[in-house]
Design a protein around this motif. Structure first.
Motif, PDB file in Angstrom:
ATOM      1  N   VAL A  59      73.373 -11.716 -44.897  1.00  0.00           N
ATOM      2  CA  VAL A  59      74.693 -11.724 -44.249  1.00  0.00           C
ATOM      3  C   VAL A  59      74.823 -10.560 -43.273  1.00  0.00           C
ATOM      4  O   VAL A  59      75.345 -10.714 -42.154  1.00  0.00           O
ATOM      5  N   LEU A  60      74.322  -9.386 -43.667  1.00  0.00           N
ATOM      6  CA  LEU A  60      74.507  -8.188 -42.843  1.00  0.00           C
ATOM      7  C   LEU A  60      73.549  -8.103 -41.664  1.00  0.00           C
ATOM      8  O   LEU A  60      73.857  -7.445 -40.665  1.00  0.00           O
ATOM      9  N   LYS A 222      78.822   2.301 -39.654  1.00  0.00           N
ATOM     10  CA  LYS A 222      79.086   1.697 -40.964  1.00  0.00           C
ATOM     11  C   LYS A 222      78.183   0.514 -41.274  1.00  0.00           C
ATOM     12  O   LYS A 222      77.543   0.458 -42.316  1.00  0.00           O
ATOM     13  N   THR A 223      78.126  -0.475 -40.364  1.00  0.00           N
ATOM     14  CA  THR A 223      77.353  -1.697 -40.616  1.00  0.00           C
ATOM     15  C   THR A 223      75.871  -1.398 -40.775  1.00  0.00           C
ATOM     16  O   THR A 223      75.205  -1.931 -41.664  1.00  0.00           O
ATOM     17  N   THR A 224      75.350  -0.523 -39.915  1.00  0.00           N
ATOM     18  CA  THR A 224      73.924  -0.179 -39.974  1.00  0.00           C
ATOM     19  C   THR A 224      73.575   0.559 -41.254  1.00  0.00           C
ATOM     20  O   THR A 224      72.548   0.276 -41.892  1.00  0.00           O
ATOM     21  N   VAL A 275      81.061  -2.860 -46.563  1.00  0.00           N
ATOM     22  CA  VAL A 275      81.402  -2.444 -45.195  1.00  0.00           C
ATOM     23  C   VAL A 275      82.885  -2.077 -45.104  1.00  0.00           C
ATOM     24  O   VAL A 275      83.259  -1.060 -44.503  1.00  0.00           O
ATOM     25  N   ILE A 276      83.740  -2.899 -45.719  1.00  0.00           N
ATOM     26  CA  ILE A 276      85.190  -2.636 -45.685  1.00  0.00           C
ATOM     27  C   ILE A 276      85.529  -1.349 -46.421  1.00  0.00           C
ATOM     28  O   ILE A 276      86.356  -0.551 -45.967  1.00  0.00           O
ATOM     29  N   LEU A 281      87.147   4.271 -46.230  1.00  0.00           N
ATOM     30  CA  LEU A 281      86.893   5.684 -46.506  1.00  0.00           C
ATOM     31  C   LEU A 281      86.949   6.499 -45.227  1.00  0.00           C
ATOM     32  O   LEU A 281      87.471   7.621 -45.201  1.00  0.00           O
ATOM     33  N   HIS A 282      86.406   5.927 -44.137  1.00  0.00           N
ATOM     34  CA  HIS A 282      86.388   6.628 -42.850  1.00  0.00           C
ATOM     35  C   HIS A 282      87.784   6.701 -42.233  1.00  0.00           C
ATOM     36  O   HIS A 282      88.162   7.709 -41.634  1.00  0.00           O
TER      37      HIS A 282
END
Length: 367
Positions: A59-60, A222-224, A275-276, A281-282
């Motif tokens: 998915v990612l 984030k995604t990476t 990811v969310i 958190l960020h």
């Protein structure tokens, strides 16, 4: 026009994070409930963990290209990749402990124990000297007291099961009557083992948060970061799960609840959910993210009663109340500390502005 900007800013900064975090908690508890149903149908937790990471990676992978990284990765010799490996190892062991814990107990216990996360995070932060305890400070006192109360609540849940206070009609009718004295004094070893495993899981989750914060400081994509974490966890889980699982034919999943559990958890929780959480958190900080944990207890009770026919026991009710009190005490202490720090910063800033104006005035006089 200005009012519209303020409204959109409020929606983006407050409404969207709130709605997203409630949805994530619902999805996460749904995943735990679905896994419990799948384990009752023979799904091995080794198979579940391995395939969950595989689905999450699939998915990612396209998402990382769509929301492609805007900066280059650190060099291969950098400690960044070692921290990613540690992140994956901690996450893998945490997931194994959690799945086995749910097998021994139920999703309600897992959701109740999850509220220990802020207390564990605070304790680890003190151990790693990321946070100081000032005993004269009301914020530090609240965090210490809240941590002790949270751990006490967890011990109540794990060690005392107690009589049933809520159960489905089917479960009540099918089970023979047990006296109140037996319910109060019975020693359920499976429940205790499950509780200990779940406590271990959320201790590791707290460690995972600390490691993740360090990784995001080095490379805030984030995604990476989540993709690299999932890929490393997949590589770690493949040999471990295949060697630990004696029946290799169990890796051949057929359509049904086990397959749905793997697809649901890998496609929503381990990939998008991670990811969310990283985004939250960020954007809002760990305190805001933690506020939604007690909500999962209510969701778990409802889902477990509807889909699994699980009974709610008195020990879980008492322990959850104590845990939630300790949880919000820690959160209050953290919020108090942040507000004090912000006030101190704002008190310093006018002095800086005054000095800057005076310097400019003196320079003009000199000219």
């Amino acid at each position: 026009m200005r009012e519209e900007k303020v409204a959109w800013r409020y929606i983006n900064r407050d409404v969207v994070p709130f709605a997203v975090m409630v949805a994530v908690e619902c999805v996460t508890v749904g995943s735990t409930t679905l896994f419990k149903a799948a384990s009752l149908r023979g799904l091995s937790f080794y198979v579940f963990v391995f395939y969950t990471y595989v689905v999450a990676a699939l998915v990612l992978l396209p998402l990382s290209f769509i929301f492609g990284r805007s900066r280059r990765l650190p060099s291969a010799k950098a400690p960044f990749f070692f921290k990613i490996f540690l992140l994956a190892l901690v996450g893998f062991v945490s997931m194994l402990s959690g799945c086995k814990g749910v097998e021994y107990s139920n999703p309600t216990l897992a959701s109740a124990i999850s509220t220990l996360t802020p207390a564990f995070t605070f304790t680890l932060a003190v151990i790693f000297r990321m946070e100081r305890i000032v005993l004269k400070s009301s914020a530090s006192q609240a965090k210490v007291i809240g941590t002790i109360v949270s751990i006490s609540g967890a011990l109540v849940i794990v060690l005392y099961k107690g009589p049933r206070v809520l159960s489905s009609a089917s479960r009540t009718s099918s089970k023979p009557t047990v006296s109140l004295y037996q319910d109060f004094t019975s020693f359920d070893s499976s429940w205790i083992i499950g509780g200990v495993l779940l406590v271990t899981q959320y201790l590791l989750v707290s460690l995972w948060y600390i490691l993740q914060t360090q990784v995001m400081e080095v490379y805030p994509e984030k995604t990476t970061v989540v993709l690299l974490y999932i890929l490393c966890a997949t590589v770690i889980s493949a040999p471990v799960c295949m060697l630990a699982e004696k029946d290799l034919s169990s890796f051949l999943l057929k359509p049904g609840v086990p397959l749905a559990s793997v697809m649901y958890t890998g496609g929503l929780v381990s990939s998008l959910g991670t990811v969310i959480h990283t985004w939250g958190l960020h954007m809002k900080g760990p305190v805001y993210i933690s506020l939604f944990k007690p909500l999962s207890i209510v969701i778990a009770v409802v889902m477990a009663a509807i889909f699994l026919g699980d009974a709610l026991h008195l020990g879980s009710v008492i322990g959850s109340v104590v845990l939630s009190c300790g949880f919000y005490t820690v959160i209050w202490g953290k919020a108090r500390e942040d507000s004090t720090r912000n006030v101190a910063d704002t008190e310093k800033s006018p002095l800086l502005v005054t000095h800057t104006v005076e310097d400019e005035a003196s320079s003009l006089r000199c000219d």
